[in-house]
Design a protein around this motif. Structure first.
Motif, PDB file in Angstrom:
ATOM      1  N   PHE A  53       0.797  -1.139   0.165  1.00  7.75           N
ATOM      2  CA  PHE A  53       0.042   0.007  -0.094  1.00  7.75           C
ATOM      3  C   PHE A  53       0.850   1.355   0.012  1.00  7.75           C
ATOM      4  O   PHE A  53       0.662   2.053  -0.992  1.00  7.75           O
ATOM      5  CB  PHE A  53      -0.926   0.047   1.188  1.00  7.75           C
ATOM      6  N   THR A  54       1.682   1.347   1.385  1.00  4.72           N
ATOM      7  CA  THR A  54       2.530   2.422   1.150  1.00  4.72           C
ATOM      8  C   THR A  54       3.942   2.148   2.057  1.00  4.72           C
ATOM      9  O   THR A  54       3.562   1.398   3.008  1.00  4.72           O
ATOM     10  CB  THR A  54       1.926   3.919   1.563  1.00  4.72           C
ATOM     11  N   ASN A  55       4.981   2.762   1.587  1.00  4.42           N
ATOM     12  CA  ASN A  55       6.223   2.384   2.567  1.00  4.42           C
ATOM     13  C   ASN A  55       6.561   1.043   2.856  1.00  4.42           C
ATOM     14  O   ASN A  55       6.749   0.676   3.941  1.00  4.42           O
ATOM     15  CB  ASN A  55       6.011   3.132   3.744  1.00  4.42           C
ATOM     16  N   ASN A  56       6.301   0.224   1.914  1.00  8.19           N
ATOM     17  CA  ASN A  56       6.607  -1.203   2.030  1.00  8.19           C
ATOM     18  C   ASN A  56       5.520  -1.932   2.967  1.00  8.19           C
ATOM     19  O   ASN A  56       5.886  -2.926   3.659  1.00  8.19           O
ATOM     20  CB  ASN A  56       8.019  -1.413   2.270  1.00  8.19           C
ATOM     21  N   CYS A  57       4.440  -1.327   3.509  1.00 13.68           N
ATOM     22  CA  CYS A  57       3.358  -1.868   4.149  1.00 13.68           C
ATOM     23  C   CYS A  57       2.321  -2.360   3.318  1.00 13.68           C
ATOM     24  O   CYS A  57       1.842  -1.766   2.245  1.00 13.68           O
ATOM     25  CB  CYS A  57       2.878  -0.734   5.064  1.00 13.68           C
ATOM     26  N   ARG A  58       1.681  -3.424   3.846  1.00 15.53           N
ATOM     27  CA  ARG A  58       0.583  -4.193   3.223  1.00 15.53           C
ATOM     28  C   ARG A  58      -1.083  -3.539   3.806  1.00 15.53           C
ATOM     29  O   ARG A  58      -0.701  -3.448   5.069  1.00 15.53           O
ATOM     30  CB  ARG A  58       0.722  -5.506   2.968  1.00 15.53           C
TER      31      ARG A  58
END
Length: 64
Positions: A53-58
């Motif tokens: 999703f963003t900044n290597n976060c899911r």
């Protein structure tokens, strides 16, 4: 099983959401917690299933 890292505000958000759902209808907060537990198990078992999703976060969106 994969380690899941939660944002520091997660517990506060869950508690507030639980209380809000319980105020809407008795037992709805419990349904919310059950949905969260199912999501947690799915994420832990298949951590790479959801797109970044963003900044290597899911992000996992609850179905209810």
């Amino acid at each position: 099983m994969a380690e899941i890292i939660f944002h520091p505000d997660t517990a506060y958000e869950i508690k507030g959401s639980y209380e809000w759902y319980q105020n809407q209808a008795e037992g709805l907060g419990d349904d919310f917690i059950t949905e969260l537990e199912s999501a947690y198990e799915a994420i832990a078992e298949f951590p790479n299933t959801w797109p970044i999703f963003t900044n290597n976060c899911r992000r996992f969106l609850l179905s209810k």
